[in-house]
Design an enzyme around this catalytic site. Structure first.
Site, PDB file in Angstrom:
ATOM      1  N   GLU A 157      85.850  -1.106  51.845  1.00 49.16           N
ATOM      2  CA  GLU A 157      85.739  -0.127  52.581  1.00 49.16           C
ATOM      3  C   GLU A 157      86.549   1.406  51.497  1.00 49.16           C
ATOM      4  OE1 GLU A 157      84.983   1.970  55.596  1.00 49.16           O
ATOM      5  OE2 GLU A 157      83.432   0.285  56.421  1.00 49.16           O
ATOM      6  N   PHE A 201      84.175  -2.869  45.954  1.00 50.59           N
ATOM      7  CA  PHE A 201      84.266  -4.282  45.496  1.00 50.59           C
ATOM      8  C   PHE A 201      83.955  -5.459  46.487  1.00 50.59           C
ATOM      9  CE2 PHE A 201      88.342  -2.169  45.653  1.00 50.59           C
ATOM     10  CZ  PHE A 201      88.205  -1.608  44.275  1.00 50.59           C
ATOM     11  N   ILE A 202      81.576  -4.974  46.579  1.00 47.49           N
ATOM     12  CA  ILE A 202      81.445  -6.375  47.249  1.00 47.49           C
ATOM     13  C   ILE A 202      80.741  -7.483  45.877  1.00 47.49           C
ATOM     14  CG2 ILE A 202      79.011  -6.532  48.386  1.00 47.49           C
ATOM     15  CD1 ILE A 202      82.142  -5.865  49.703  1.00 47.49           C
ATOM     16  N   ARG A 253      89.308 -18.875  52.598  1.00 44.20           N
ATOM     17  CA  ARG A 253      90.273 -18.669  51.942  1.00 44.20           C
ATOM     18  C   ARG A 253      90.304 -20.756  50.587  1.00 44.20           C
ATOM     19  NH1 ARG A 253      93.626 -16.542  56.054  1.00 44.20           N
ATOM     20  NH2 ARG A 253      93.492 -15.079  55.587  1.00 44.20           N
ATOM     21  N   GLU A 270      89.438 -11.911  49.191  1.00 41.60           N
ATOM     22  CA  GLU A 270      89.963 -12.487  50.336  1.00 41.60           C
ATOM     23  C   GLU A 270      91.453 -12.614  50.928  1.00 41.60           C
ATOM     24  OE1 GLU A 270      87.852 -15.901  50.979  1.00 41.60           O
ATOM     25  OE2 GLU A 270      85.715 -15.452  49.646  1.00 41.60           O
TER      26      GLU A 270
END
Ligand SMILES: Cc1cc2nc3c(=O)[nH]c(=O)nc-3n(C[C@H](O)[C@H](O)[C@H](O)COP(=O)(O)OP(=O)(O)OC[C@H]3O[C@@H](n4cnc5c(N)ncnc54)[C@H](O)[C@@H]3O)c2cc1C
Length: 380
Positions: free
Chosen positions: A126, A155-156, A242, A362
């Site tokens: 967020e 930032f999606i 990750r 990530e």
């Protein structure tokens, strides 16, 4: 430790490598310039079974594990890191929670959609925080037959391309982690929209956007896992995923390395190839060593995950080392190319821009160091 891919892994790698050589490498620079997602290529990847390779076979996936996902990610990243991000988010982190915590109906629907080529998003970050989930503001409230979501995610990855995804929201911002739940959201849900598209440094063929929810009404069946388990679901997915970012960094680094070795043999300076200058030899030696170390850390972490281990420390070490090593390798690659390395005519310029974010998303390098130290020191 000597680490070799199995026969099955080698066959899969060779098939993806051939596909990338024919269908991705010739077009990747243009996709970046035009900022266009390569839908035709993506559909081909789905048809080849690459999208679903690590998803459960009962729901249309290939039944493979993280190692196969890392192999595909590495190969795609050699040519197009943006396409690889669409893949490792859309078929990886966004699906990990659904595979582990989804109901039969959720898995039936969303895993099979992903295997068939629908792209997914994973919406956690967020505006007020990425590393720290504490300030989460996206709210959900129960309605008579489901939930209403309101808030903005930022930032999606895959914001524009995705058809559905997982959103994390809190019932009460004061309740801390226990207030957070996860939801599967179809993008065509009324009240859901794609907001600002980020103007990024690299990886232009894959969108990174805001996702805006304004009284977005979801049916009861859209909650993923148990109420209040959202942070756990998110962190488990990140821990498991990750290593794919490590594989992405590895692929970008390998591409920069291959270009550098080729150029060092071809380009002449002071009457001999660059590769005969000791300063260039040292760079090549460092790049070779770091690439190999990154490979070993990445695939040994992936194989531990495939054995059923959490491998939190190993995945964090792989991501930390591979992403930072890729940074150094790309830096050296630009240096070896000299002035050409600073132009858009040289592919290493693009690789160095595409690499940078592998140290950020990530979990930043700082968060990886924190995770590793916590595992070693066994502190909260
Ligand atoms: C291209 C791109 C794609 C992304 N895709 C997604 C996505 O698909 N889904 C999603 O949810 N998010 C996504 N993100 C968000 C990404 O995960 C966050 O940017 C990242 O987690 C860092 O959060 P932040 O940007 O808020 O930085 P901050 O959390 O504000 O951190 C700023 C700096 O402070 C450091 N820092 C913060 N806390 C600590 C600490 N405790 N100790 C030491 N250092 C600390 C950080 O390491 C960093 O250097 C994406 C980001 C980018 C750039």
């Amino acid at each position: 430790m000597h680490f070799e891919h199995t026969e099955e892994e080698r066959l899969f790698r060779d098939a993806v490598r051939e596909f990338v050589k024919a269908e991705v490498s010739p077009h990747a620079a243009r996709w970046e310039e035009e900022e266009q997602f390569p839908w035709d290529t993506w559909r081909q990847l789905a048809e080849l079974g690459v999208c679903g390779v690590s998803l459960p076979s009962e729901y249309g996936g290939g039944g493979g594990g993280k190692t196969l996902m890392c192999i595909a990610t590495e190969e795609l990243s050699m040519a197009s890191a943006g396409l690889a991000t669409a893949y490792l988010v859309g078929c990886g982190i966004a699906l990990d929670g659904i595979c582990k915590h989804g109901t039969e109906a959720q898995k039936e629907e969303y895993v099979s959609r992903c295997a068939r080529g629908d792209i997914a998003f994973f919406a956690l970050t967020e505006p007020e925080g990425g590393s720290d989930l504490g300030p989460m503001q996206t709210r959900y409230r129960p309605t008579t037959d489901g939930y209403s979501l309101t808030g903005t995610k930022t930032f999606i990855s895959n914001g524009e391309e995705a058809a559905f995804g997982v959103v994390f929201a809190t019932k009460n911002p004061g309740a801390g982690h226990r207030g957070v739940s996860a939801f599967i959201v179809n993008k065509d849900t009324p009240g859901f929209s794609v907001g600002k598209k980020e103007r990024k440094t690299g990886q232009h063929c894959n969108s990174t956007t805001e996702l805006v929810m304004d009284d977005c009404l979801l049916p009861e069946k859209s909650m993923l896992g148990k109420e209040g388990h959202g942070v756990r679901i998110a962190l488990e997915a990140i821990d498991k995923s990750r290593v794919a970012v490590a594989a992405q960094a590895l692929g970008i680094a390998r591409a920069a390395y291959d270009e550098s070795v080729r150029y060092a043999k071809e380009r002449q300076a002071f009457g001999k190839p660059l590769g005969q200058l000791q300063s260039i030899q040292w760079m090549i030696a460092d790049m070779t060593t770091e690439l190999e170390a990154a490979r070993l850390l990445t695939y040994s972490a992936a194989s531990l995950i495939d054995e059923g281990q959490l491998a939190i420390r190993e995945s964090a070490m792989a991501k930390l080392y591979a992403s930072e090593a890729a940074g150094r390798i790309c830096h050296n690659a630009v240096q070896i190319f000299g002035g050409y390395g600073y132009t858009r005519d040289a592919p290493v310029e693009r690789f160095s821009r595409d690499q940078r974010v592998t140290e950020i998303y990530e979990g930043t390098s700082e968060m990886q160091r924190w995770a590793i130290a916590r595992q070693v020191l066994k502190m909260k």
